[in-house]
Scaffold this motif. Structure first.
Motif, PDB file in Angstrom:
ATOM      1  N   SER A  74       0.270  -0.930   0.292  1.00 39.77           N
ATOM      2  CA  SER A  74       0.023   0.492   0.223  1.00 39.77           C
ATOM      3  C   SER A  74       1.307   1.113  -0.031  1.00 39.77           C
ATOM      4  O   SER A  74       1.938   1.610  -0.046  1.00 39.77           O
ATOM      5  N   HIS A  75       0.534   2.375   0.555  1.00 34.52           N
ATOM      6  CA  HIS A  75       1.984   3.349   0.508  1.00 34.52           C
ATOM      7  C   HIS A  75       1.850   4.132   2.335  1.00 34.52           C
ATOM      8  O   HIS A  75       1.041   3.776   3.009  1.00 34.52           O
ATOM      9  N   ILE A  76       2.879   4.796   1.968  1.00 33.90           N
ATOM     10  CA  ILE A  76       2.735   6.025   3.585  1.00 33.90           C
ATOM     11  C   ILE A  76       3.021   7.153   3.526  1.00 33.90           C
ATOM     12  O   ILE A  76       3.101   7.685   4.651  1.00 33.90           O
ATOM     13  N   ASN A 133       4.001   8.248  -3.917  1.00 36.00           N
ATOM     14  CA  ASN A 133       2.494   9.051  -3.785  1.00 36.00           C
ATOM     15  C   ASN A 133       1.211   8.726  -3.768  1.00 36.00           C
ATOM     16  O   ASN A 133       0.975   9.031  -4.839  1.00 36.00           O
ATOM     17  N   GLU A 134       0.825   8.074  -3.118  1.00 36.96           N
ATOM     18  CA  GLU A 134      -0.659   7.020  -3.442  1.00 36.96           C
ATOM     19  C   GLU A 134      -1.601   8.263  -3.300  1.00 36.96           C
ATOM     20  O   GLU A 134      -2.794   8.373  -3.912  1.00 36.96           O
ATOM     21  N   GLU A 135      -1.714   9.478  -2.019  1.00 39.45           N
ATOM     22  CA  GLU A 135      -2.792  10.510  -2.278  1.00 39.45           C
ATOM     23  C   GLU A 135      -2.918  11.505  -3.367  1.00 39.45           C
ATOM     24  O   GLU A 135      -3.380  12.101  -3.318  1.00 39.45           O
ATOM     25  N   GLY A 136      -1.322  11.665  -3.839  1.00 36.96           N
ATOM     26  CA  GLY A 136      -2.077  12.612  -5.183  1.00 36.96           C
ATOM     27  C   GLY A 136      -1.714  14.330  -4.629  1.00 36.96           C
ATOM     28  O   GLY A 136      -2.746  15.338  -5.808  1.00 36.96           O
ATOM     29  N   LEU A 143      -4.324  -5.198   2.020  1.00 39.16           N
ATOM     30  CA  LEU A 143      -5.324  -4.432   3.138  1.00 39.16           C
ATOM     31  C   LEU A 143      -5.179  -3.180   3.389  1.00 39.16           C
ATOM     32  O   LEU A 143      -4.301  -2.634   4.035  1.00 39.16           O
ATOM     33  N   HIS A 144      -6.781  -2.752   4.113  1.00 35.38           N
ATOM     34  CA  HIS A 144      -6.387  -1.137   4.305  1.00 35.38           C
ATOM     35  C   HIS A 144      -7.697  -1.194   4.938  1.00 35.38           C
ATOM     36  O   HIS A 144      -8.457  -2.055   4.936  1.00 35.38           O
ATOM     37  N   ILE A 145      -7.999  -0.231   5.601  1.00 34.59           N
ATOM     38  CA  ILE A 145      -8.913   0.051   5.703  1.00 34.59           C
ATOM     39  C   ILE A 145      -9.783   0.676   5.315  1.00 34.59           C
ATOM     40  O   ILE A 145      -9.561   1.454   4.311  1.00 34.59           O
ATOM     41  N   GLU A 146     -11.665   0.503   5.628  1.00 31.07           N
ATOM     42  CA  GLU A 146     -12.625   1.223   4.397  1.00 31.07           C
ATOM     43  C   GLU A 146     -12.579   2.150   4.474  1.00 31.07           C
ATOM     44  O   GLU A 146     -13.058   2.253   3.031  1.00 31.07           O
ATOM     45  N   GLN A 147     -12.374   3.475   5.537  1.00 28.36           N
ATOM     46  CA  GLN A 147     -12.350   4.837   5.458  1.00 28.36           C
ATOM     47  C   GLN A 147     -13.900   4.919   5.412  1.00 28.36           C
ATOM     48  O   GLN A 147     -14.037   5.812   4.764  1.00 28.36           O
ATOM     49  N   GLY A 148     -14.626   3.975   5.242  1.00 31.38           N
ATOM     50  CA  GLY A 148     -15.832   4.802   4.931  1.00 31.38           C
ATOM     51  C   GLY A 148     -16.932   4.433   6.035  1.00 31.38           C
ATOM     52  O   GLY A 148     -16.196   3.379   7.168  1.00 31.38           O
ATOM     53  N   GLY A 153      -9.691   5.400  -4.145  1.00 31.57           N
ATOM     54  CA  GLY A 153      -8.689   4.499  -4.806  1.00 31.57           C
ATOM     55  C   GLY A 153      -7.692   4.242  -4.248  1.00 31.57           C
ATOM     56  O   GLY A 153      -7.641   4.550  -2.352  1.00 31.57           O
ATOM     57  N   HIS A 154      -7.437   3.110  -4.541  1.00 34.01           N
ATOM     58  CA  HIS A 154      -6.390   2.575  -4.115  1.00 34.01           C
ATOM     59  C   HIS A 154      -5.065   1.641  -5.175  1.00 34.01           C
ATOM     60  O   HIS A 154      -5.122   1.397  -6.269  1.00 34.01           O
ATOM     61  N   ASP A 155      -3.522   2.043  -4.422  1.00 29.71           N
ATOM     62  CA  ASP A 155      -2.706   0.691  -4.990  1.00 29.71           C
ATOM     63  C   ASP A 155      -3.472  -0.167  -6.383  1.00 29.71           C
ATOM     64  O   ASP A 155      -2.832  -0.801  -7.078  1.00 29.71           O
ATOM     65  N   LEU A 187      -3.894   4.978   9.654  1.00 30.61           N
ATOM     66  CA  LEU A 187      -3.323   4.204   9.229  1.00 30.61           C
ATOM     67  C   LEU A 187      -3.607   3.691   7.222  1.00 30.61           C
ATOM     68  O   LEU A 187      -3.337   2.599   6.868  1.00 30.61           O
ATOM     69  N   ASP A 188      -4.235   4.659   7.522  1.00 31.61           N
ATOM     70  CA  ASP A 188      -4.261   5.074   5.461  1.00 31.61           C
ATOM     71  C   ASP A 188      -2.885   4.420   5.646  1.00 31.61           C
ATOM     72  O   ASP A 188      -2.290   5.116   5.283  1.00 31.61           O
ATOM     73  N   GLY A 189      -3.422   3.138   4.173  1.00 33.44           N
ATOM     74  CA  GLY A 189      -1.534   3.283   4.076  1.00 33.44           C
ATOM     75  C   GLY A 189      -1.067   2.508   4.729  1.00 33.44           C
ATOM     76  O   GLY A 189      -0.524   0.914   4.226  1.00 33.44           O
ATOM     77  N   CYS A 190      -0.594   3.143   5.864  1.00 36.80           N
ATOM     78  CA  CYS A 190       0.329   2.093   6.625  1.00 36.80           C
ATOM     79  C   CYS A 190       0.158   0.980   7.109  1.00 36.80           C
ATOM     80  O   CYS A 190       0.443   0.357   7.656  1.00 36.80           O
TER      81      CYS A 190
HETATM   82 MN    MN Z   1      -5.041   4.055   1.100  1.00 34.71          MN
END
Ligand code: MN
Ligand code: HGY
Ligand code: MN
Length: 419
Positions: A84-86, A129-132, A191-196, A360-362, A95-98
């Motif tokens: 994922s991304h950091i 640069n996942e977040e853009g 693996l990622h948090i849903e964020q929703g 969006g995700h990697d 948590l997002d990405g990390c």
């Molecule tokens: Mn993310």
């Protein structure tokens, strides 16, 4: 005998990484791509990879890979990649990405602890640069890795702060040698948090992600005419500020409320010039983020916005300039991998809820070059891109356990078999 995953290093690393770029109580952390704060995060991740005695490689766009070598040379040729991304947005959660990157390290640590060399090279990726936020498009590192954007074009991109991405990458010391795409994944798992709010509202602890919705990002500039706020009659004005406000209202009223109500619209950044209380704004620059799980709906929303802007320009005497920043079609993840995730979850006593990712995700990019899939865990109150972002540690543990089980499942397949 199934491997066991030690949760405490994962939680400790999430906390330690979350402290890098932290901005004080309630303000979260900020590690925008290729800033000094992000470099500190990168250095910390590389140090943890070295502690696990992984092969650490960095590609030309600064994507970082930590590999546990396979038991055989043949297994090395069919890597199973997690990642994922950091990098973060401003004032982000921890948590997002990390979570996806560090849970991948936890899976590798389980193999190390058992003294088992995996049947396939086991790789953890942290994409640039996942977040853009500073440089567009988002998911840039994985997009380049998947061949969707030339590495030179990415290196040449100019950030919102006027910096050149390639210069910043070199300044940070993360302009790597490996060509982007140098490891062709046999499969990719994120693996990622849903964020929703969906999983929490349904009371389900695991999400089986069917795919990711389509994303359209534009930067729009409306050029009007500066004038005196006290003397310019309303009918004579070419008010770019009004144009921006009318666009925000149009997106809410005419786009997101139109049937079938699946389109999301966000104006996240808006600036007016000369930005003075008693001057009619001559220029408005703002971003429009449109999303929809259906490609046709997304395209229709873009067309409606174009038509609205044309009409507005005529009525208000404005000129419109549009810069396309991102356009990703919706993606559906690999059916075989989704079945394995379902099986792993059910073996742990949880029937996962199937859903489409709003964020969006990697994995959305990696699906272009490899069978890919995602596992979600719930976000408390559905909050993300916010310092309050949080997930119950039990759910973090469950998600990481499912990831490990899916990896073991995949590694049990004969080399040459499809996931
Ligand atoms: Mn993310
Ligand atoms: O914008 C997104 O959905 C992702 O967080 N980059
Ligand atoms: Mn994000």
């Amino acid at each position: 005998m199934p491997l066991s995953l030690d949760l405490s290093p994962l939680l400790a690393q999430l906390e330690a990484l979350g402290a890098i770029g932290a901005e004080g109580p309630g303000r979260g952390r900020t590690r925008l791509a290729l800033t000094d704060a992000e470099r500190a995060g990168r250095d910390q991740l590389v140090a943890w990879m070295r502690e696990l005695d992984l092969i650490v490689e960095v590609d030309q766009l600064g994507n970082i890979f930590g590999s546990l070598p396979a038991a055989t040379a043949e297994g090395d040729r069919e890597p199973l990649m997690m990642g994922s991304h950091i990098d973060t947005v401003r004032h982000a959660g921890a948590l997002d990405g990390c979570y996806g990157v560090l849970a991948g390290l936890a899976v590798q640590r389980a193999y190390r602890a058992a003294g088992i060399a995996p049947a396939r090279r086991l790789v953890v990726a942290a994409f640039t640069n996942e977040e853009g936020v500073r440089y567009q498009p988002d998911m840039m590192g994985s997009l380049v890795y998947a061949g969707g954007l030339a590495v030179d074009d990415a290196l040449a991109s100019i950030g919102t702060d006027g910096s050149r991405l390639g210069d910043e990458l070199a300044r940070l010391g993360y302009a790597g040698e490996a060509p982007c795409g140098f490891l062709k994944p046999w499969a990719f798992l994120e693996l990622h948090i849903e964020q929703g709010p969906v999983l929490e509202a349904a009371g389900v602890r695991l999400g089986l992600v069917r795919g990711v919705q389509g994303i359209s990002w534009q930067r729009i500039t409306l050029q009007g005419e500066a004038n005196h706020a006290g003397t310019a009659p309303m009918a004579f004005r070419h008010d770019a500020g009004y144009g921006a406000a009318a666009t925000v209202a149009f997106l809410r009223e005419q786009i997101t409320k139109a049937a079938p109500g699946t389109t999301l619209a966000t104006v996240g950044s808006l600036s007016l010039e000369p930005d003075v209380i008693n001057v009619v704004p001559e220029r408005a620059t703002f971003t429009v983020d449109l999303r929809d799980p259906d490609e046709g709906q997304l395209a229709a929303a873009e067309a409606k916005l174009d038509h609205f802007l044309e009409t507005l320009a005529g009525e208000e005497g404005l000129t419109v300039h549009k810069a396309r920043l991102v356009r990703f079609a919706p993606v559906v993840f690999h059916a075989g991998l989704r079945k394995r995730i379902q099986g792993a979850a059910e073996a742990l006593g949880v029937a996962p809820l199937e859903l489409t990712s709003g964020a969006g995700h990697d994995a959305q990019m990696m699906a272009r070059i490899a069978p890919s899939a995602m596992i979600f865990v719930p976000s408390i109150q559905g909050i993300s891109h916010n310092p309050e972002e949080a997930t119950d540690p039990e759910d973090l543990a469950l998600g990481a356990e499912v990831l490990l089980r899916v990896v073991e499942d995949c590694l049990a397949l004969p080399l040459g078999a499809a996931p």
